[in-house]
Design a protein around this motif. Structure first.
Motif, mmCIF file in Angstrom:
data_model
loop_
_atom_site.group_PDB
_atom_site.id
_atom_site.type_symbol
_atom_site.label_atom_id
_atom_site.label_comp_id
_atom_site.label_asym_id
_atom_site.label_seq_id
_atom_site.Cartn_x
_atom_site.Cartn_y
_atom_site.Cartn_z
ATOM 1 N N ALA A 63 12.837 -1.880 2.495
ATOM 2 C CA ALA A 63 11.942 -1.603 3.621
ATOM 3 C C ALA A 63 11.685 -0.107 3.747
ATOM 4 O O ALA A 63 10.546 0.319 3.975
ATOM 5 C CB ALA A 63 12.536 -2.161 4.918
ATOM 6 N N LYS A 64 12.721 0.691 3.583
ATOM 7 C CA LYS A 64 12.550 2.151 3.667
ATOM 8 C C LYS A 64 11.714 2.680 2.510
ATOM 9 O O LYS A 64 10.879 3.564 2.687
ATOM 10 C CB LYS A 64 13.900 2.840 3.744
ATOM 11 C CG LYS A 64 14.599 2.563 5.069
ATOM 12 C CD LYS A 64 15.785 3.439 5.292
ATOM 13 C CE LYS A 64 16.443 3.127 6.614
ATOM 14 N NZ LYS A 64 15.665 3.501 7.771
ATOM 15 N N LEU A 65 11.921 2.139 1.323
ATOM 16 C CA LEU A 65 11.116 2.545 0.171
ATOM 17 C C LEU A 65 9.648 2.180 0.369
ATOM 18 O O LEU A 65 8.753 2.962 0.020
ATOM 19 C CB LEU A 65 11.652 1.911 -1.114
ATOM 20 C CG LEU A 65 12.992 2.451 -1.611
ATOM 21 C CD1 LEU A 65 13.514 1.595 -2.757
ATOM 22 C CD2 LEU A 65 12.861 3.907 -2.035
ATOM 23 N N GLU A 66 9.400 1.029 0.945
ATOM 24 C CA GLU A 66 8.015 0.604 1.213
ATOM 25 C C GLU A 66 7.352 1.529 2.230
ATOM 26 O O GLU A 66 6.213 1.936 2.062
ATOM 27 C CB GLU A 66 7.992 -0.844 1.699
ATOM 28 C CG GLU A 66 6.601 -1.407 1.877
ATOM 29 C CD GLU A 66 5.761 -1.411 0.609
ATOM 30 O OE1 GLU A 66 4.533 -1.210 0.721
ATOM 31 O OE2 GLU A 66 6.305 -1.593 -0.498
ATOM 32 N N LYS A 67 8.083 1.901 3.274
ATOM 33 C CA LYS A 67 7.543 2.841 4.263
ATOM 34 C C LYS A 67 7.240 4.192 3.624
ATOM 35 O O LYS A 67 6.232 4.824 3.928
ATOM 36 C CB LYS A 67 8.512 3.023 5.433
ATOM 37 C CG LYS A 67 8.478 1.898 6.413
ATOM 38 C CD LYS A 67 9.346 2.224 7.622
ATOM 39 C CE LYS A 67 9.234 1.134 8.646
ATOM 40 N NZ LYS A 67 9.912 1.461 9.894
ATOM 41 N N ALA A 68 8.126 4.651 2.746
ATOM 42 C CA ALA A 68 7.908 5.930 2.063
ATOM 43 C C ALA A 68 6.672 5.854 1.179
ATOM 44 O O ALA A 68 5.870 6.799 1.138
ATOM 45 C CB ALA A 68 9.135 6.295 1.231
ATOM 46 N N LYS A 69 6.493 4.748 0.484
ATOM 47 C CA LYS A 69 5.317 4.568 -0.369
ATOM 48 C C LYS A 69 4.037 4.591 0.471
ATOM 49 O O LYS A 69 3.056 5.248 0.107
ATOM 50 C CB LYS A 69 5.428 3.247 -1.126
ATOM 51 C CG LYS A 69 4.271 2.965 -2.031
ATOM 52 C CD LYS A 69 4.440 1.631 -2.734
ATOM 53 C CE LYS A 69 3.196 1.306 -3.536
ATOM 54 N NZ LYS A 69 3.252 -0.039 -4.108
ATOM 55 N N GLU A 70 4.047 3.903 1.601
ATOM 56 C CA GLU A 70 2.886 3.885 2.493
ATOM 57 C C GLU A 70 2.585 5.283 3.024
ATOM 58 O O GLU A 70 1.420 5.692 3.092
ATOM 59 C CB GLU A 70 3.125 2.916 3.646
ATOM 60 C CG GLU A 70 3.158 1.466 3.226
ATOM 61 C CD GLU A 70 3.690 0.542 4.308
ATOM 62 O OE1 GLU A 70 3.976 1.016 5.445
ATOM 63 O OE2 GLU A 70 3.843 -0.663 4.020
#
Length: 84
Positions: free
Chosen positions: A26-33
């Motif tokens: 979830a944190k990696l996805e937020k960083a990507k966004e």
């Protein structure tokens, strides 16, 4: 728990709860966004963001260096040099 330990004194500075794989994803996805939003900004806006970050580091360098001293056993001057 993951402990941050002052190497000079052996004192536990802070304990952190490890993340599970779902939380990490979830944190990696937020960083990507966030990166995708950032890269679409005009160049001048990105420059302004970087200048703001540099000003924040300059303003907070002593506090950040003190954290580095606690967590890594560095001398305060060495920690400040690394910040800037």
């Amino acid at each position: 728990m993951i402990a941050s330990i002052n190497p000079s004194t052996g004192e536990t500075v802070k304990e952190l709860k490890p993340l599970d794989s779902t939380q990490i994803e979830a944190k990696l996805e937020k960083a990507k966004e966030a990166f995708e939003r950032y890269r679409r900004k005009p160049f001048i806006r990105r420059v302004q963001s970087m200048m703001g970050a540099a000003e924040l580091l300059e303003r907070e360098k002593e506090r950040l260096a003190r954290i580095s001293t606690l967590e890594m056993g560095k001398l305060l001057g060495a920690g400040m040099e690394e910040i800037m």
